[in-house]
Design an enzyme around this catalytic site. Structure first.
Site, mmCIF file in Angstrom:
data_model
loop_
_atom_site.group_PDB
_atom_site.id
_atom_site.type_symbol
_atom_site.label_atom_id
_atom_site.label_comp_id
_atom_site.label_asym_id
_atom_site.label_seq_id
_atom_site.Cartn_x
_atom_site.Cartn_y
_atom_site.Cartn_z
ATOM 1 N N SER A 153 0.945 -0.914 -0.033
ATOM 2 C CA SER A 153 -0.053 -0.141 -0.415
ATOM 3 C C SER A 153 0.792 1.175 0.114
ATOM 4 O O SER A 153 1.511 0.937 0.722
ATOM 5 C CB SER A 153 -1.479 -0.187 1.684
ATOM 6 N N TYR A 166 -1.511 -0.525 10.275
ATOM 7 C CA TYR A 166 -1.852 -1.592 8.996
ATOM 8 C C TYR A 166 -0.421 -0.442 8.565
ATOM 9 O O TYR A 166 0.075 -1.436 7.456
ATOM 10 C CB TYR A 166 -2.961 -0.468 8.603
#
Length: 284
Positions: A153, A166
């Site tokens: 990501s 995350y």
């Protein structure tokens, strides 16, 4: 050797897509890999998601094998490999899409618990690693070349305010990719990753609203990406067109990282959908 200009082809090859049933990037990779000639073992924990998003691909005549399994467990991985062994073709590829984060995981770093941290690392790092480990061992046992692509990501390539667990897990996917690439290179197995920016999926719509003016301000290309654009990059890295590429993480973000202007004055993301959510994640 693949000639320049040749389209991506995966004929006769089995590709496992872990996280295929969500209707977003994983489902799109499944469709596009099958359209390129692969037999796709499409993995999801949810039988309902497979029925909704993957079964229609098989009904269109694409070579797709839906497998309901939890890729975060050894039993789930064993179920996937059993399906591979009962499928015609040679195991060649793996795409790790499984992961993500629910809106409830957004919070200040001072509030993150061990349970929060471990859950996000299990979903986004541990699942990808042990699935990659198992598929790499299977490919190596067959004496064949192969390709593994994981989804990181943009949050793992820069800062991830109010989403530290995350972002750190996705950064670890990049480190995992580089190390596995070195270890598996002599076996002919390439290992790469993509790092998506803001992409139009059902998951992102839980906290990203429709604001074209904001998108033009924050993203160099002026818009959010599509699942097809993420899947295209993944298929490139998966295919022989990327035959001399390994250990790399490709940012697929429309230039969001070049501007990095999507943080407001309070350091929360301008992409967060509403003020209630923005204020909630900041509470101590």
């Amino acid at each position: 050797m693949t000639e320049a200009g040749t389209a991506v082809r995966l004929d006769g090859r089995i590709v496992v897509v872990s996280g295929a049933g969500g209707g977003g990037i994983g489902t799109t990779v499944t469709r596009m890999a099958a359209e390129a000639g692969a037999t796709v073992v499409a993995v999801s924990r949810s039988r309902e998601n497979l029925d909704e998003h993957v079964a229609p691909l098989a009904q269109l005549g694409l070579s797709v094998v839906p497998v309901s399994a939890d890729a975060s467990t050894d039993d789930g991985i064993a179920t996937v490999l059993d399906a591979v062994r009962h499928t015609d073709g040679d195991l060649y590829g793996l795409v790790n899409v499984a992961g993500g984060a629910a809106p409830s995981t957004w919070m200040p770093c001072t509030r993150v618990t061990r349970e929060d941290w471990r859950a996000l690392f299990t979903a986004n790092l541990e699942t990808a690693f042990f699935m990659s480990q198992a598929v790499a061992a299977e490919i190596r046992g067959q004496g064949n070349p192969g390709s593994i692509v994981s989804v990181s990501s943009i949050s793992g390539m820069n800062t991830a305010p109010f989403h530290i667990a995350y972002g750190t897990a996705k950064a670890a996917v990049v480190a995992m990719t580089r190390t596995m690439a070195v270890e598996l290179a002599t076996d002919g197995i390439r290992v790469n990753a993509v790092a998506p920016g803001v992409t139009e999926t059902a998951a992102s719509r839980m906290y990203v609203d429709d604001d074209p003016d904001r998108d033009r301000q924050a993203i160099a290309m002026g818009r959010r990406g599509t699942p097809e654009e993420q899947a295209g990059a993944i298929l490139f890295l998966l295919s022989d067109l990327a035959g001399y590429i390994t250990g790399q993480t490709l940012l697929v973000d429309g230039g969001l990282n070049l501007k990095w202007s999507h943080l407001g004055a309070d350091h929360t993301s301008l992409f967060l959908k509403d003020e209630t959510f923005r204020s909630t994640i900041k509470r101590f």
